[in-house]
Design a protein around this motif. Structure first.
Motif, PDB file in Angstrom:
ATOM      1  N   ASP A 146      41.878  18.073  24.375  1.00 53.63           N
ATOM      2  CA  ASP A 146      42.585  16.924  23.832  1.00 53.63           C
ATOM      3  C   ASP A 146      43.430  17.314  22.620  1.00 53.63           C
ATOM      4  OD1 ASP A 146      42.960  13.952  23.704  1.00 53.63           O
ATOM      5  OD2 ASP A 146      42.009  14.219  21.758  1.00 53.63           O
ATOM      6  N   THR A 147      42.910  18.178  21.765  1.00 51.07           N
ATOM      7  CA  THR A 147      43.676  18.630  20.606  1.00 51.07           C
ATOM      8  C   THR A 147      44.909  19.412  21.034  1.00 51.07           C
ATOM      9  OG1 THR A 147      41.610  18.770  19.356  1.00 51.07           O
ATOM     10  CG2 THR A 147      43.526  19.862  18.419  1.00 51.07           C
ATOM     11  N   ALA A 148      44.761  20.253  22.044  1.00 47.54           N
ATOM     12  CA  ALA A 148      45.914  21.012  22.541  1.00 47.54           C
ATOM     13  C   ALA A 148      46.987  20.093  23.094  1.00 47.54           C
ATOM     14  CB  ALA A 148      45.454  22.013  23.602  1.00 47.54           C
ATOM     15  N   GLN A 149      46.590  19.063  23.819  1.00 50.87           N
ATOM     16  CA  GLN A 149      47.583  18.134  24.364  1.00 50.87           C
ATOM     17  C   GLN A 149      48.290  17.364  23.256  1.00 50.87           C
ATOM     18  OE1 GLN A 149      45.334  15.788  27.127  1.00 50.87           O
ATOM     19  NE2 GLN A 149      45.176  17.418  28.643  1.00 50.87           N
ATOM     20  N   LEU A 150      47.559  16.983  22.212  1.00 52.05           N
ATOM     21  CA  LEU A 150      48.200  16.308  21.084  1.00 52.05           C
ATOM     22  C   LEU A 150      49.189  17.225  20.376  1.00 52.05           C
ATOM     23  CD1 LEU A 150      45.100  14.445  19.581  1.00 52.05           C
ATOM     24  CD2 LEU A 150      47.071  13.402  20.689  1.00 52.05           C
ATOM     25  N   LEU A 151      48.818  18.489  20.227  1.00 52.18           N
ATOM     26  CA  LEU A 151      49.741  19.436  19.592  1.00 52.18           C
ATOM     27  C   LEU A 151      50.989  19.637  20.433  1.00 52.18           C
ATOM     28  CD1 LEU A 151      47.192  22.149  18.352  1.00 52.18           C
ATOM     29  CD2 LEU A 151      48.414  20.483  16.950  1.00 52.18           C
ATOM     30  N   GLN A 169      51.023  28.316  16.016  1.00 52.88           N
ATOM     31  CA  GLN A 169      50.048  28.800  15.046  1.00 52.88           C
ATOM     32  C   GLN A 169      48.748  28.005  15.154  1.00 52.88           C
ATOM     33  OE1 GLN A 169      51.704  28.920  11.129  1.00 52.88           O
ATOM     34  NE2 GLN A 169      50.029  30.118  10.265  1.00 52.88           N
ATOM     35  N   CYS A 170      48.846  26.705  15.318  1.00 55.73           N
ATOM     36  CA  CYS A 170      47.644  25.883  15.537  1.00 55.73           C
ATOM     37  C   CYS A 170      46.966  26.252  16.858  1.00 55.73           C
ATOM     38  CB  CYS A 170      48.017  24.404  15.533  1.00 55.73           C
ATOM     39  SG  CYS A 170      48.564  23.750  13.942  1.00 55.73           S
ATOM     40  N   ALA A 171      47.775  26.518  17.875  1.00 56.49           N
ATOM     41  CA  ALA A 171      47.204  26.867  19.182  1.00 56.49           C
ATOM     42  C   ALA A 171      46.427  28.173  19.115  1.00 56.49           C
ATOM     43  CB  ALA A 171      48.322  26.964  20.215  1.00 56.49           C
ATOM     44  N   ARG A 172      46.923  29.149  18.358  1.00 58.07           N
ATOM     45  CA  ARG A 172      46.203  30.421  18.241  1.00 58.07           C
ATOM     46  C   ARG A 172      44.822  30.212  17.632  1.00 58.07           C
ATOM     47  NH1 ARG A 172      51.394  32.073  16.324  1.00 58.07           N
ATOM     48  NH2 ARG A 172      52.535  33.265  17.917  1.00 58.07           N
ATOM     49  N   HIS A 173      44.747  29.411  16.593  1.00 57.63           N
ATOM     50  CA  HIS A 173      43.442  29.155  15.972  1.00 57.63           C
ATOM     51  C   HIS A 173      42.532  28.345  16.899  1.00 57.63           C
ATOM     52  CE1 HIS A 173      45.823  30.217  12.392  1.00 57.63           C
ATOM     53  NE2 HIS A 173      44.662  30.576  11.865  1.00 57.63           N
ATOM     54  N   LEU A 174      43.136  27.440  17.649  1.00 53.80           N
ATOM     55  CA  LEU A 174      42.348  26.655  18.596  1.00 53.80           C
ATOM     56  C   LEU A 174      41.816  27.521  19.729  1.00 53.80           C
ATOM     57  CD1 LEU A 174      41.561  23.653  18.956  1.00 53.80           C
ATOM     58  CD2 LEU A 174      43.530  23.433  20.480  1.00 53.80           C
ATOM     59  N   LEU A 175      42.598  28.512  20.161  1.00 58.03           N
ATOM     60  CA  LEU A 175      42.158  29.430  21.212  1.00 58.03           C
ATOM     61  C   LEU A 175      41.005  30.313  20.767  1.00 58.03           C
ATOM     62  CD1 LEU A 175      45.605  30.575  22.645  1.00 58.03           C
ATOM     63  CD2 LEU A 175      43.858  29.355  23.905  1.00 58.03           C
ATOM     64  N   THR A 176      41.059  30.770  19.522  1.00 55.22           N
ATOM     65  CA  THR A 176      40.044  31.715  19.052  1.00 55.22           C
ATOM     66  C   THR A 176      38.751  31.032  18.616  1.00 55.22           C
ATOM     67  OG1 THR A 176      41.033  31.625  16.836  1.00 55.22           O
ATOM     68  CG2 THR A 176      41.748  33.385  18.293  1.00 55.22           C
ATOM     69  N   PHE A 177      38.762  29.713  18.424  1.00 53.38           N
ATOM     70  CA  PHE A 177      37.555  29.035  17.922  1.00 53.38           C
ATOM     71  C   PHE A 177      36.343  29.223  18.830  1.00 53.38           C
ATOM     72  CE2 PHE A 177      34.807  25.309  17.746  1.00 53.38           C
ATOM     73  CZ  PHE A 177      34.433  25.321  16.412  1.00 53.38           C
ATOM     74  N   PRO A 178      36.422  28.970  20.163  1.00 55.17           N
ATOM     75  CA  PRO A 178      35.211  29.143  20.990  1.00 55.17           C
ATOM     76  C   PRO A 178      34.700  30.573  21.014  1.00 55.17           C
ATOM     77  CG  PRO A 178      37.137  28.756  22.361  1.00 55.17           C
ATOM     78  CD  PRO A 178      37.563  28.489  20.962  1.00 55.17           C
ATOM     79  N   TRP A 179      35.607  31.565  20.966  1.00 60.97           N
ATOM     80  CA  TRP A 179      35.152  32.956  20.961  1.00 60.97           C
ATOM     81  C   TRP A 179      34.421  33.289  19.656  1.00 60.97           C
ATOM     82  CZ3 TRP A 179      35.471  35.368  25.476  1.00 60.97           C
ATOM     83  CH2 TRP A 179      36.427  34.948  26.397  1.00 60.97           C
ATOM     84  N   LEU A 180      34.938  32.793  18.550  1.00 65.27           N
ATOM     85  CA  LEU A 180      34.275  33.036  17.267  1.00 65.27           C
ATOM     86  C   LEU A 180      32.935  32.318  17.196  1.00 65.27           C
ATOM     87  CD1 LEU A 180      37.350  32.710  14.876  1.00 65.27           C
ATOM     88  CD2 LEU A 180      36.189  34.820  15.563  1.00 65.27           C
ATOM     89  N   LEU A 181      32.866  31.124  17.763  1.00 67.89           N
ATOM     90  CA  LEU A 181      31.596  30.396  17.792  1.00 67.89           C
ATOM     91  C   LEU A 181      30.581  31.127  18.661  1.00 67.89           C
ATOM     92  CD1 LEU A 181      29.940  27.918  17.034  1.00 67.89           C
ATOM     93  CD2 LEU A 181      30.984  26.717  18.969  1.00 67.89           C
ATOM     94  N   LYS A 182      31.022  31.660  19.789  1.00 63.69           N
ATOM     95  CA  LYS A 182      30.117  32.428  20.657  1.00 63.69           C
ATOM     96  C   LYS A 182      29.566  33.654  19.927  1.00 63.69           C
ATOM     97  CE  LYS A 182      31.811  35.258  23.696  1.00 63.69           C
ATOM     98  NZ  LYS A 182      31.104  36.542  23.402  1.00 63.69           N
ATOM     99  N   ASP A 183      30.427  34.366  19.226  1.00 63.21           N
ATOM    100  CA  ASP A 183      29.968  35.540  18.482  1.00 63.21           C
ATOM    101  C   ASP A 183      28.977  35.177  17.387  1.00 63.21           C
ATOM    102  OD1 ASP A 183      31.419  37.211  20.031  1.00 63.21           O
ATOM    103  OD2 ASP A 183      32.838  37.843  18.505  1.00 63.21           O
ATOM    104  N   ARG A 184      29.206  34.050  16.737  1.00 65.84           N
ATOM    105  CA  ARG A 184      28.297  33.644  15.663  1.00 65.84           C
ATOM    106  C   ARG A 184      26.932  33.257  16.207  1.00 65.84           C
ATOM    107  NH1 ARG A 184      28.280  32.717  10.475  1.00 65.84           N
ATOM    108  NH2 ARG A 184      26.908  31.111   9.595  1.00 65.84           N
ATOM    109  N   LEU A 185      26.908  32.630  17.363  1.00 67.05           N
ATOM    110  CA  LEU A 185      25.633  32.200  17.945  1.00 67.05           C
ATOM    111  C   LEU A 185      24.860  33.354  18.568  1.00 67.05           C
ATOM    112  CD1 LEU A 185      26.789  28.869  19.628  1.00 67.05           C
ATOM    113  CD2 LEU A 185      25.595  29.156  17.458  1.00 67.05           C
ATOM    114  N   ARG A 186      25.567  34.399  18.992  1.00 67.25           N
ATOM    115  CA  ARG A 186      24.904  35.540  19.627  1.00 67.25           C
ATOM    116  C   ARG A 186      24.858  36.778  18.744  1.00 67.25           C
ATOM    117  NH1 ARG A 186      26.931  35.624  25.965  1.00 67.25           N
ATOM    118  NH2 ARG A 186      25.814  33.733  26.621  1.00 67.25           N
ATOM    119  N   ASN A 187      25.400  36.682  17.532  1.00 70.74           N
ATOM    120  CA  ASN A 187      25.411  37.812  16.597  1.00 70.74           C
ATOM    121  C   ASN A 187      26.094  39.036  17.199  1.00 70.74           C
ATOM    122  OD1 ASN A 187      23.955  36.344  14.617  1.00 70.74           O
ATOM    123  ND2 ASN A 187      22.030  36.840  15.624  1.00 70.74           N
ATOM    124  N   THR A 188      27.265  38.817  17.769  1.00 70.31           N
ATOM    125  CA  THR A 188      28.054  39.900  18.356  1.00 70.31           C
ATOM    126  C   THR A 188      29.437  39.916  17.715  1.00 70.31           C
ATOM    127  OG1 THR A 188      28.790  38.434  20.148  1.00 70.31           O
ATOM    128  CG2 THR A 188      26.816  39.775  20.552  1.00 70.31           C
TER     129      THR A 188
END
Length: 324
Positions: free
Chosen positions: A90-95, A109-128
């Protein structure tokens, strides 16, 4: 079922419980073959099976309760990542609709940060650190000074997913201050960013607050006590030696397996396919920017007054006093 039984030697669960299972199987063999033959005093005294079944009831209750709690944690984690899927799309469609046509650089620039958010969250939850390659690809392909600054900012932060949310919020606030972004979509994007912050916090809660260790240790002690005395109770009930060993191994496999499953489910982010979920989120955001709907060629003309249909016919029925 036959396929599962035939592939039991490949079972990851069996590999996790094989040390404890081997110990209780070896103990049952030792008891029925050596202890009962060499030490007659021990073979004369056995544990009643009915008394041991009382302990099994408590163990079954504890393991069931722990498994239900672990399954609840898994269901909550799946729900959080499902909400993240919807919020990022939904955020991507609004942008795409409100930001990208007016300021393409800030929109991307907003899209790049939005793309990387799930990958960064995955790394934080799995300590990778698997997201480093994706971050470098996003911010260093044809890198400008702003992209390099964004990369340096994200990689230097302690909590990188929160840094992505903060950066998107900063960019959106800049657009709103210049009256580029209307009020309504600005509020909706802010609501989505709040939702992403909430998802981040709840995922960290699931990771950092496991089931109390006191509960786990008590259930494990009772389980060890039950499986240790099980061969004595089975042999005392006049069961044959080979049957005693077989039943002890089967019961140990079942109960140790259930206990291990509850331990594994306690940390749900190790079981969920976060790699595929993050990839699908990235593809959805990219599709929103790459597969935009066609623009309007011309504005629709306003209807003329004679095309309107009035609800009252003045010749047949007079209009009410408030009718113009």
């Amino acid at each position: 079922y036959f396929r599962y039984i035939g592939n039991i030697h490949k079972s990851r669960l069996l590999k996790r419980i094989i040390p404890a299972l081997s110990f209780f199987t070896a103990w049952s063999i030792l008891y029925v073959s050596l202890v009962t033959n060499k030490i007659k005093a021990i073979s004369a005294h056995y544990v009643p099976l009915t008394s041991l079944s009382l302990v099994s009831s408590f163990i079954a209750f504890l393991i069931t309760l722990r498994s239900n709690q672990s399954l609840g944690r898994l269901a909550e984690a799946r729900q959080l990542w499902g909400r993240l899927f919807i919020v990022t799309r939904d955020t991507a469609q609004l942008l795409v609709v409100y930001v990208y046509p007016k300021d393409q650089k800030l929109g991307l620039q907003c899209a790049r940060h939005l793309l990387t958010f799930p990958w960064l969250l995955k790394d934080r939850l799995r300590n990778t650190n698997c997201a480093d390659k994706i971050i470098n690809t996003m911010f260093l392909s044809k890198a400008s000074d702003k992209q390099q600054q964004d990369l340096a900012y994200i990689t230097s932060q302690r909590k990188k997913p929160a840094a992505c949310i903060l950066r998107i919020r900063q960019l959106v606030a800049d657009l709103a201050s210049r009256n580029v972004l209307p009020y309504a979509p600005h509020q909706q994007i802010e609501t989505n960013l709040n939702e992403m912050n909430y998802i981040l916090g709840m995922c960290e809660r699931l990771k950092g607050s496991p089931i109390p260790p006191l509960y786990t240790s008590h259930a494990s002690r009772l389980l060890v006590f039950y499986l240790f005395f099980l061969p004595m109770a089975l042999h005392g009930s006049l069961m044959k030696r080979n049957v005693t060993v077989l039943v002890t191994s089967a019961v140990s496999y079942a109960m140790l397996g259930l206990d291990e499953i509850s331990h594994v489910l306690e940390q749900p982010f190790g079981l969920m396919p976060l790699q595929e979920i993050s990839r699908n989120i990235m593809l959805d955001v990219a599709d929103a920017f790459m597969c935009q709907p066609p623009s309007f060629v011309e504005k629709p003309e306003l209807m003329k007054e004679e095309h309107f249909t009035y609800p009252y016919n003045q010749t047949e029925r007079p209009p009410p006093s408030y009718w113009p």
